[in-house]
Design a protein around this motif. Structure first.
Motif, PDB file in Angstrom:
ATOM      1  N   LEU A 330       0.822  -1.211   0.000  1.00 38.64           N
ATOM      2  CA  LEU A 330       0.000   0.000   0.000  1.00 38.64           C
ATOM      3  C   LEU A 330       0.855   1.260   0.000  1.00 38.64           C
ATOM      4  O   LEU A 330       1.757   1.418   0.821  1.00 38.64           O
ATOM      5  CB  LEU A 330      -0.921   0.000   1.226  1.00 38.64           C
ATOM      6  N   GLU A 331       0.541   2.189  -0.926  1.00 38.19           N
ATOM      7  CA  GLU A 331       1.271   3.449  -1.033  1.00 38.19           C
ATOM      8  C   GLU A 331       0.425   4.650  -0.617  1.00 38.19           C
ATOM      9  O   GLU A 331       0.957   5.616  -0.083  1.00 38.19           O
ATOM     10  CB  GLU A 331       1.761   3.643  -2.474  1.00 38.19           C
ATOM     11  N   VAL A 368      -0.867   9.772   3.083  1.00 36.93           N
ATOM     12  CA  VAL A 368      -2.029   9.505   3.925  1.00 36.93           C
ATOM     13  C   VAL A 368      -2.867  10.772   4.030  1.00 36.93           C
ATOM     14  O   VAL A 368      -2.334  11.869   4.234  1.00 36.93           O
ATOM     15  CB  VAL A 368      -1.615   9.035   5.340  1.00 36.93           C
ATOM     16  N   LYS A 369      -4.189  10.603   3.874  1.00 35.50           N
ATOM     17  CA  LYS A 369      -5.126  11.707   4.085  1.00 35.50           C
ATOM     18  C   LYS A 369      -6.239  11.226   5.012  1.00 35.50           C
ATOM     19  O   LYS A 369      -6.833  10.176   4.772  1.00 35.50           O
ATOM     20  CB  LYS A 369      -5.743  12.178   2.765  1.00 35.50           C
ATOM     21  N   LEU A 393       6.890   7.139   4.585  1.00 32.63           N
ATOM     22  CA  LEU A 393       5.875   8.190   4.520  1.00 32.63           C
ATOM     23  C   LEU A 393       6.473   9.511   4.054  1.00 32.63           C
ATOM     24  O   LEU A 393       7.528   9.935   4.533  1.00 32.63           O
ATOM     25  CB  LEU A 393       5.223   8.374   5.896  1.00 32.63           C
ATOM     26  N   GLU A 394       5.773  10.171   3.113  1.00 31.27           N
ATOM     27  CA  GLU A 394       6.226  11.449   2.578  1.00 31.27           C
ATOM     28  C   GLU A 394       5.304  12.597   2.976  1.00 31.27           C
ATOM     29  O   GLU A 394       5.769  13.706   3.215  1.00 31.27           O
ATOM     30  CB  GLU A 394       6.317  11.373   1.046  1.00 31.27           C
ATOM     31  N   CYS A 395       3.994  12.324   3.049  1.00 34.53           N
ATOM     32  CA  CYS A 395       3.037  13.401   3.337  1.00 34.53           C
ATOM     33  C   CYS A 395       1.831  12.840   4.073  1.00 34.53           C
ATOM     34  O   CYS A 395       1.335  11.763   3.737  1.00 34.53           O
ATOM     35  CB  CYS A 395       2.597  14.069   2.038  1.00 34.53           C
ATOM     36  N   PRO A 451       8.166  12.965  11.615  1.00 33.40           N
ATOM     37  CA  PRO A 451       9.586  12.977  11.233  1.00 33.40           C
ATOM     38  C   PRO A 451       9.915  14.164  10.343  1.00 33.40           C
ATOM     39  O   PRO A 451       9.042  14.711   9.652  1.00 33.40           O
ATOM     40  CB  PRO A 451       9.761  11.645  10.487  1.00 33.40           C
ATOM     41  N   SER A 452      11.145  14.542  10.331  1.00 36.04           N
ATOM     42  CA  SER A 452      11.573  15.699   9.535  1.00 36.04           C
ATOM     43  C   SER A 452      11.397  15.454   8.036  1.00 36.04           C
ATOM     44  O   SER A 452      11.310  16.404   7.253  1.00 36.04           O
ATOM     45  CB  SER A 452      13.040  16.020   9.840  1.00 36.04           C
ATOM     46  N   THR A 453      11.342  14.197   7.629  1.00 40.85           N
ATOM     47  CA  THR A 453      11.204  13.871   6.205  1.00 40.85           C
ATOM     48  C   THR A 453       9.746  13.847   5.742  1.00 40.85           C
ATOM     49  O   THR A 453       9.483  13.637   4.557  1.00 40.85           O
ATOM     50  CB  THR A 453      11.830  12.498   5.924  1.00 40.85           C
ATOM     51  N   VAL A 454       8.815  14.061   6.670  1.00 40.33           N
ATOM     52  CA  VAL A 454       7.391  13.960   6.352  1.00 40.33           C
ATOM     53  C   VAL A 454       6.755  15.347   6.379  1.00 40.33           C
ATOM     54  O   VAL A 454       6.974  16.129   7.311  1.00 40.33           O
ATOM     55  CB  VAL A 454       6.669  13.035   7.353  1.00 40.33           C
TER      56      VAL A 454
END
Length: 473
Positions: A330-331, A368-369, A393-395, A451-454
């Motif tokens: 799942l993406e 994720v929304k 996770l990116e956003c 996280p700082s990357t998200v």
């Protein structure tokens, strides 16, 4: 003759109304109009006062009769006959019009009759026999009875079939399907006589099946080898997709069934094991928490869940982790929740202890929304769980206001919405209060875990239309 062919071609490219008006200019244009291949006969083209009863209905019948009789010597390609608002059309007139239109060369036929005509009008299937129906590519029928029988004509060109509010049985429909080898899309809506829908294996080109509100339906069996999209709306039925390896897109909406998520997590992995895009809509709400899955959606990349209606008090949003666990690839996860009543324990002013499930990792999840994010303790726990265990996770987007018509947030007095309506949707004082609590929960429990990357995107009511009084946490 060559000049006349050119005029006919030019008129065929013109909108029907413009072509009809030009017929008043000259005999050449009149003849070209009579060869116009595409006829769209509805309230807009016939006149907005053309539908109704009595004299108005007779005017409509006369107009349609004249137009079709003048085209009786021409091979029509498209006929759209929409008389949805006219309840005085005689059955004999309908049959005469269809007899004129359904001849070799017809490619698209749309027949929309008034509500209730499915009880009194039977579509003349015999007109489709032989060469008459051999060129038909698109057939849409609304509010009629449709009774194809064994030996029904061979519709070798039919690619799209739409039946809406049509009386037909599964067996009768099977007679048509077994002779429509080019069919690519089948849509059935409000076909109340179908109990058992069987899609034969000879439909090798069928890629999309849409079934909605067929209330008597109990079984859907598909043997179509290349079916890739299945959209279903209605009561849960027995699904048998024997060639399910090709089904990549599945939508299920069950407005009269509670606990759809429980059904989906326990049944669907065995029915559509290779699904990649799954959308579930549960308007009747969930009475039980989502159980852990015994099987997995190994190929699922996109998951959207919509919860509406009454949720049981204290519904555990964290139980949705079972869907994430069952979907290792799942993406994207979109969760929409629309609650009229706030039947949950708010984390604001409650216990600080939060449940953790560190052994559940979601390594592929990127986006994720949560639309309709609230201050329920289990929803905060679900969000924190995703932040802590979705390693890619990116956003993550958290919207504290749910608006079904504002999917892209264009109704929040942004520059985009100002060009449209210029104002937000109406929100109750309870919704505004909960939006404020949800915002406090995000600040107090979630932001520090990002996280700082998200990228964290927090949405809420706009300050121009709604004034919020801050509540101390």
């Amino acid at each position: 003759m060559l000049l006349q062919d050119i005029w006919c071609h030019i008129h065929s490219l013109m909108p029907m109304q413009d072509s009809a008006r030009s017929a008043c200019v000259s005999h050449a244009f009149l003849d070209s109009w009579r060869h116009h291949p595409n006829l769209i006969l509805n309230k807009e083209t016939l006149g907005r006062n053309a539908c109704g009863k009595g004299d108005i209905a007779r005017t409509l019948i006369s107009k349609v009769d004249q137009i079709l009789k003048k085209h009786s010597r021409t091979a029509m390609k498209i006929l759209k006959l929409d008389i949805f608002d006219c309840h005085d059309v005689d059955i004999s007139d309908l049959n005469n019009w269809l007899q004129i239109a359904i001849i070799p060369g017809i490619e698209k036929l749309v027949l929309s009759l008034p509500s209730g005509y499915q009880e009194v009008y039977t579509f003349p299937c015999s007109l489709l026999f032989g060469q008459n129906g051999s060129s038909l590519r698109y057939l849409q029928l609304s509010y009629c009875t449709f009774r194809p029988t064994v030996g029904f004509g061979f519709l070798r060109s039919l690619t799209k079939l739409y039946l809406r509010n049509v009386r037909t049985t599964g067996g009768e429909l099977g007679c048509l399907l077994s002779n429509s080898l080019a069919l690519q899309l089948l849509e059935l809506r409000y076909c109340s006589e179908i109990i058992y829908l069987k899609i034969p294996c000879v439909l090798e080109r069928l890629s999309c099946l849409n079934v909605s509100a067929c209330n008597a339906l109990q079984i859907v069996e598909s043997n179509a080898p290349n079916l890739s999209t299945f959209n279903f709306n209605g009561d849960t039925v027995q699904l048998s997709l024997r060639q399910s390896l090709q089904v990549k897109n599945l939508y299920m909406g069950c407005p009269n069934v509670s606990n759809l998520l429980c059904y989906a997590i326990t049944k669907l992995p065995y029915v559509v094991s290779t699904v990649e895009d799954l959308k579930l809509s549960s308007p009747s709400g969930e009475r039980v928490n989502t159980p852990m899955a015994a099987a997995k959606f190994l190929h699922l990349k996109f998951l959207e869940i919509y919860l509406d209606g009454d949720l049981s008090p204290g519904y555990d949003y964290l139980s949705l982790v079972s869907f994430l666990d069952a979907s290792p690839a799942l993406e994207t996860f979109i969760f929409r929740v629309d609650q009229d009543e706030m039947l949950f324990d708010s984390i604001i002013g409650g216990a600080l202890h939060m449940r953790q499930m560190p052994e559940h990792k979601h390594n592929s999840l990127k986006n994720v929304k949560i639309l309709g994010f609230c201050s329920a303790k289990s929803m905060v726990e679900l969000t924190c769980h995703i932040l802590e265990n979705a390693t890619s996770l990116e956003c993550i987007t958290l919207d504290t206001i749910y608006d079904a018509e504002d999917e892209d947030f264009v109704g929040r007095c942004s520059e985009t919405s100002a060009r449209r309506s210029g104002k937000c949707s109406i929100q109750t004082s309870e919704m505004m209060l909960e939006a404020n609590k949800a915002r406090i929960a995000i600040v107090g429990y979630i932001e520090r875990k990002v996280p700082s990357t998200v990228k964290l995107d927090v949405r809420g009511p706009c300050s121009r239309c709604h004034t919020l009084e801050l509540i101390s946490s």
